[in-house]
Design a protein around this motif. Structure first.
Motif, PDB file in Angstrom:
ATOM      1  N   GLN A 154       0.839  -1.202   0.000  1.00  0.00           N
ATOM      2  CA  GLN A 154       0.000   0.000   0.000  1.00  0.00           C
ATOM      3  C   GLN A 154       0.873   1.251   0.000  1.00  0.00           C
ATOM      4  O   GLN A 154       0.649   2.171  -0.755  1.00  0.00           O
ATOM      5  N   ILE A 155       1.866   1.244   0.891  1.00  0.00           N
ATOM      6  CA  ILE A 155       2.666   2.447   1.104  1.00  0.00           C
ATOM      7  C   ILE A 155       3.499   2.772  -0.124  1.00  0.00           C
ATOM      8  O   ILE A 155       3.582   3.926  -0.542  1.00  0.00           O
TER       9      ILE A 155
ATOM     10  N   PHE B 232       1.826  12.098   5.416  1.00  0.00           N
ATOM     11  CA  PHE B 232       1.852  10.637   5.380  1.00  0.00           C
ATOM     12  C   PHE B 232       0.683  10.073   6.186  1.00  0.00           C
ATOM     13  O   PHE B 232      -0.066   9.218   5.716  1.00  0.00           O
ATOM     14  N   VAL B 233       0.509  10.583   7.403  1.00  0.00           N
ATOM     15  CA  VAL B 233      -0.564  10.102   8.270  1.00  0.00           C
ATOM     16  C   VAL B 233      -1.921  10.382   7.624  1.00  0.00           C
ATOM     17  O   VAL B 233      -2.818   9.541   7.636  1.00  0.00           O
ATOM     18  N   ASP B 234      -2.038  11.580   7.030  1.00  0.00           N
ATOM     19  CA  ASP B 234      -3.304  11.969   6.421  1.00  0.00           C
ATOM     20  C   ASP B 234      -3.623  11.078   5.212  1.00  0.00           C
ATOM     21  O   ASP B 234      -4.757  10.622   5.038  1.00  0.00           O
ATOM     22  N   ALA B 235      -2.594  10.832   4.390  1.00  0.00           N
ATOM     23  CA  ALA B 235      -2.798   9.999   3.204  1.00  0.00           C
ATOM     24  C   ALA B 235      -3.162   8.578   3.611  1.00  0.00           C
ATOM     25  O   ALA B 235      -4.033   7.941   3.015  1.00  0.00           O
ATOM     26  N   LEU B 236      -2.515   8.079   4.654  1.00  0.00           N
ATOM     27  CA  LEU B 236      -2.796   6.744   5.166  1.00  0.00           C
ATOM     28  C   LEU B 236      -4.251   6.643   5.619  1.00  0.00           C
ATOM     29  O   LEU B 236      -4.964   5.686   5.330  1.00  0.00           O
ATOM     30  N   GLN B 237      -4.677   7.706   6.327  1.00  0.00           N
ATOM     31  CA  GLN B 237      -6.035   7.793   6.841  1.00  0.00           C
ATOM     32  C   GLN B 237      -7.035   7.764   5.684  1.00  0.00           C
ATOM     33  O   GLN B 237      -8.044   7.058   5.744  1.00  0.00           O
ATOM     34  N   LEU B 238      -6.725   8.523   4.616  1.00  0.00           N
ATOM     35  CA  LEU B 238      -7.626   8.551   3.462  1.00  0.00           C
ATOM     36  C   LEU B 238      -7.711   7.180   2.810  1.00  0.00           C
ATOM     37  O   LEU B 238      -8.776   6.718   2.414  1.00  0.00           O
ATOM     38  N   ARG B 239      -6.537   6.513   2.710  1.00  0.00           N
ATOM     39  CA  ARG B 239      -6.502   5.169   2.121  1.00  0.00           C
ATOM     40  C   ARG B 239      -7.369   4.206   2.923  1.00  0.00           C
ATOM     41  O   ARG B 239      -8.150   3.448   2.382  1.00  0.00           O
TER      42      ARG B 239
ATOM     43  N   GLN C 269       3.122   2.309  -3.158  1.00  0.00           N
ATOM     44  CA  GLN C 269       2.492   2.568  -4.434  1.00  0.00           C
ATOM     45  C   GLN C 269       2.806   3.998  -4.851  1.00  0.00           C
ATOM     46  O   GLN C 269       2.868   4.895  -4.020  1.00  0.00           O
ATOM     47  N   VAL C 270       2.947   4.154  -6.165  1.00  0.00           N
ATOM     48  CA  VAL C 270       3.248   5.492  -6.681  1.00  0.00           C
ATOM     49  C   VAL C 270       2.147   6.478  -6.287  1.00  0.00           C
ATOM     50  O   VAL C 270       2.409   7.584  -5.820  1.00  0.00           O
ATOM     51  N   GLY C 271       0.912   6.048  -6.421  1.00  0.00           N
ATOM     52  CA  GLY C 271      -0.222   6.924  -6.134  1.00  0.00           C
ATOM     53  C   GLY C 271      -0.201   7.419  -4.698  1.00  0.00           C
ATOM     54  O   GLY C 271      -0.500   8.575  -4.425  1.00  0.00           O
ATOM     55  N   PHE C 272       0.180   6.525  -3.800  1.00  0.00           N
ATOM     56  CA  PHE C 272       0.202   6.898  -2.390  1.00  0.00           C
ATOM     57  C   PHE C 272       1.288   7.936  -2.110  1.00  0.00           C
ATOM     58  O   PHE C 272       1.061   8.943  -1.443  1.00  0.00           O
ATOM     59  N   LEU C 273       2.478   7.679  -2.659  1.00  0.00           N
ATOM     60  CA  LEU C 273       3.577   8.641  -2.480  1.00  0.00           C
ATOM     61  C   LEU C 273       3.211   9.998  -3.081  1.00  0.00           C
ATOM     62  O   LEU C 273       3.461  11.048  -2.485  1.00  0.00           O
TER      63      LEU C 273
END
Lengths: 314, 351
Positions: free
Chosen positions: A7-8, A259-266, A10-14
């Motif tokens: 998950q982490i 990072f935390v925010d993106a993780l939360q959205l995922r 992934q290009v989209g996540f970064l």
């Protein structure tokens, strides 16, 4: 665990992390310049909102996104000047003025937006900035498409961080800023104009907050909504403290929060998490409050923060 | 030629004149926005006035809206008296609303429910306010930033509740379950929304004035704020005073949330407070931190808010004008306060 890593990385996540971090980085650097000169700017939340609105309006009326960015930056600088007028020139209490600037600017943003665009069921949107791939660099696996295939404003943020550090630590003006924030009396004796330097720092800070607002309405959401800033200004206040008033650390803090925010959205999107997403959104605030308790703040914060300077009072 | 001169004392009439001046300046500046919106200034302000204070029903609506700002205004005024910079009334209000909603949902006799709601809400607000005060007293953490950041923490906690365990399973809306009907605050005048909590707010102001002006704790709060060194020298435990002030301030802000749950919304939602905590700062500054002044200041802001909606319907000027007036009034008041520190004196041309 490997699923998490997949998950982490992934290009989209970064890429999402970088996009979330960009407005925060601008806002955090803006607040940092202001605070290093000894002026807390709680107007940040409202300044970002008004700039976001003004930039969006200018872009949608003129059709030029860069004109929109320019307008947002100018509005941010103007509101910074207003805050400086009250807190630096008149020496009024910084926290109450900051709340005043936030109430005034957000009220004005809502008012003008409603006046110009009326009440529409679907908020009007614009064709926002498009990613601009950087040749060669964007071909690097994973990192390339995530970092080097972004909006021009993202590259600007990436450049702004070392530039801010250079200005603050390696230029005479940066030295003046640090002096008036640490010991305005000594700066005054050394011939540095405390009032002028603080004005400049708060105005520069406002301009950076304006860039943050511009990014939100012209690159990230391509529309203005009343919740477009939704506490990002307060996050920046927290990140400055968490980043110990240093450009590098503050930008790092912005990245960590993103990072935390993106993780939360995922997790919200995938429905994986059993933890409410709000718990993640709370984290930067809780961590900052805890960090403040641990770092015996007086040693780190600019000593003259919140203190107005009046030359005649010796 | 004119010169600024430091003032040693301020005449009493300043307490009334400065807020009126600030309000007048704010209204004049904002009339520019009305003109930009293409409406008549006199007409717009006229509609605003008649819709907020023009008849008895309008007055009750304005009072209902003033009640939470009386509480947050008192919370800020008392805190600022001790120079405990409580920017966190918003979060304390939300905590009070959540706690009172949880208690109000338990079936029990009405008056007992109301009493327990008030106690729970006040306690929740007090606990939240105690955090920045404790951090300041124990770790020298700046209370401005910590109290401000706590607002976001409490807001997200509230969101987690209404989107999680409290979520309405039928509608799927993020709303808490309603409190028991018997726990709804009684309406005092049939056909209006004027509830018991409004009266409690109106009584709370003189009580707070008495506390500040006439009691030992009030004296300690004032001395701590005006001169902490002297307070310490005089045997006052400054840290303890700050903690007591925080408890009191947070409890008052919590009561603002109790009134909104018990008297207006009967449940908790994400926008239960349209920034009443921040408005409390405007109210307290306009009142010059005097609890008695909080009532007219809160009524003024409430009248602007209620009136703005009617003005918007009648003239098409966006109702957000009330937010601009609020911010402008605060900034104008801060500038007006300079007159308490300085006076303008006419001096000879040679000087």
């Amino acid at each position: 665990m490997s699923a998490v890593f997949e998950q982490i990385f992934q290009v989209g996540f970064l890429a999402a992390i970088i996009r979330i971090a960009t407005p925060l980085a601008f806002a955090t650097l803006g607040e940092m310049f202001s605070e290093r000169a000894g002026v807390l700017n709680l107007g940040i939340e409202g300044i970002m909102l008004l700039s976001a609105m003004a930039g969006f309006t200018a872009a949608s009326l003129s059709g030029s996104l860069w004109l929109g960015v320019l307008v947002a930056v100018l509005v941010g600088a103007l509101m910074g000047a207003l805050h400086a007028l009250f807190t630096v020139a008149l020496g009024l209490s910084q926290h109450v003025c900051g709340i005043g600037v936030t109430l005034f600017s957000s009220g004005l943003a809502y008012f003008l937006y409603r006046l110009i665009f009326g009440q529409q069921s679907v908020p009007p949107s614009i064709d926002g900035f498009k990613p601009v791939p950087i040749p060669i660099l964007s071909d690097i696996p994973i990192l390339g498409p995530a970092v080097f295939n972004q909006f021009t404003l993202v590259y600007l943020a990436i450049v702004a961080i070392p530039l801010a550090a250079f200005v603050l630590y390696r230029t005479p003006w940066g030295l003046s800023v640090r002096m008036v924030g640490e010991n305005p009396r000594a700066a005054d004796s050394a011939g540095v104009s405390v009032i002028a330097t603080r004005f400049q720092a708060v105005i520069l800070g406002g301009a950076l907050m304006g860039l943050a607002g511009a990014f939100l309405t012209m690159a990230q959401f391509n529309a203005f909504t009343f919740g477009v800033v939704s506490g990002r200004g307060w996050v920046a206040i927290a990140l400055v403290v968490f980043g110990r008033w240093d450009p590098w650390r503050s930008a790092g803090a912005a990245l960590l929060f993103a990072f935390v925010d993106a993780l939360q959205l995922r997790m919200q999107a995938s429905g994986l998490g059993h933890i409410p997403y709000e718990a993640f959104l709370m984290l930067p605030f809780i961590f900052t409050i805890i960090a403040m308790a641990f770092m015996s703040r007086n040693a780190v914060a600019p000593s003259a923060l919140l203190k107005p300077f009046r030359r005649e009072e010796r | 030629m004119f010169r600024l001169e430091a003032r040693t004392s301020t005449p009493a009439w300043f307490n009334l004149a400065l807020p009126l001046l600030a309000i007048a300046v704010a209204l004049v500046l904002c009339s520019g926005l009305i003109a930009v919106a293409g409406a008549g200034v006199i007409e717009a302000y006229g509609v605003m006035l008649s819709a907020s204070l023009g008849d008895s029903y309008a007055i009750t609506e304005t009072l209902v809206r003033a009640a939470p700002m009386i509480f947050t205004g008192l919370a800020v005024a008392i805190a600022f008296r001790a120079k405990f910079w409580n920017i966190g009334a918003e979060g304390q209000l939300l905590a009070g609303a959540v706690a009172s909603c949880a208690v109000g949902a338990i079936p029990m006799p009405g008056y007992l429910a109301m009493l327990l709601m008030a106690l729970a809400g006040a306690a929740a607000g007090a606990v939240v306010a105690l955090v920045p005060a404790t951090l300041r007293v124990k770790f020298k953490v700046d209370d401005v930033v910590s109290s401000l950041l706590l607002n976001s923490v409490i807001y997200y906690a509230l969101m987690a509740l209404i989107e999680g365990p409290w979520k309405d399973t039928f509608s799927g809306y993020p709303l808490s379950p309603p409190i028991e009907d018997s726990a709804n605050f009684p309406v005092l005048i049939e056909g209006t929304r004027l509830h018991l909590g409004v009266v409690v707010a109106l009584i709370a102001a003189p009580l707070c004035w008495f506390l500040i002006a006439r009691t030992t704790l009030g004296f300690r709060i004032r001395v701590t704020g005006e001169n902490p060194e002297a307070a310490r020298y005089g045997g006052i435990n400054v840290q303890r005073v700050l903690l007591s002030t925080a408890l009191l301030s947070g409890a008052l802000a919590g009561l603002a949330g109790v009134g909104e749950v018990g008297g207006v919304h009967f449940q908790v939602m994400s926008d239960i407070s349209p920034g009443y905590g921040y408005s409390g700062i405007v109210v307290a500054m306009l009142a010059r931190l005097n609890p008695l002044g909080v009532v007219p200041a809160a009524i003024f802001l409430a009248a602007v808010m209620t009136g703005a909606e009617a003005m918007s319907r009648a003239t098409g000027v966006p109702a957000f004008l009330s937010d601009v007036i609020q911010g402008t009034a605060l900034l104008a008041m801060l500038v007006a306060l300079l007159f308490t520190a300085y006076r303008i004196r006419r001096v000879g041309a040679s000087a």
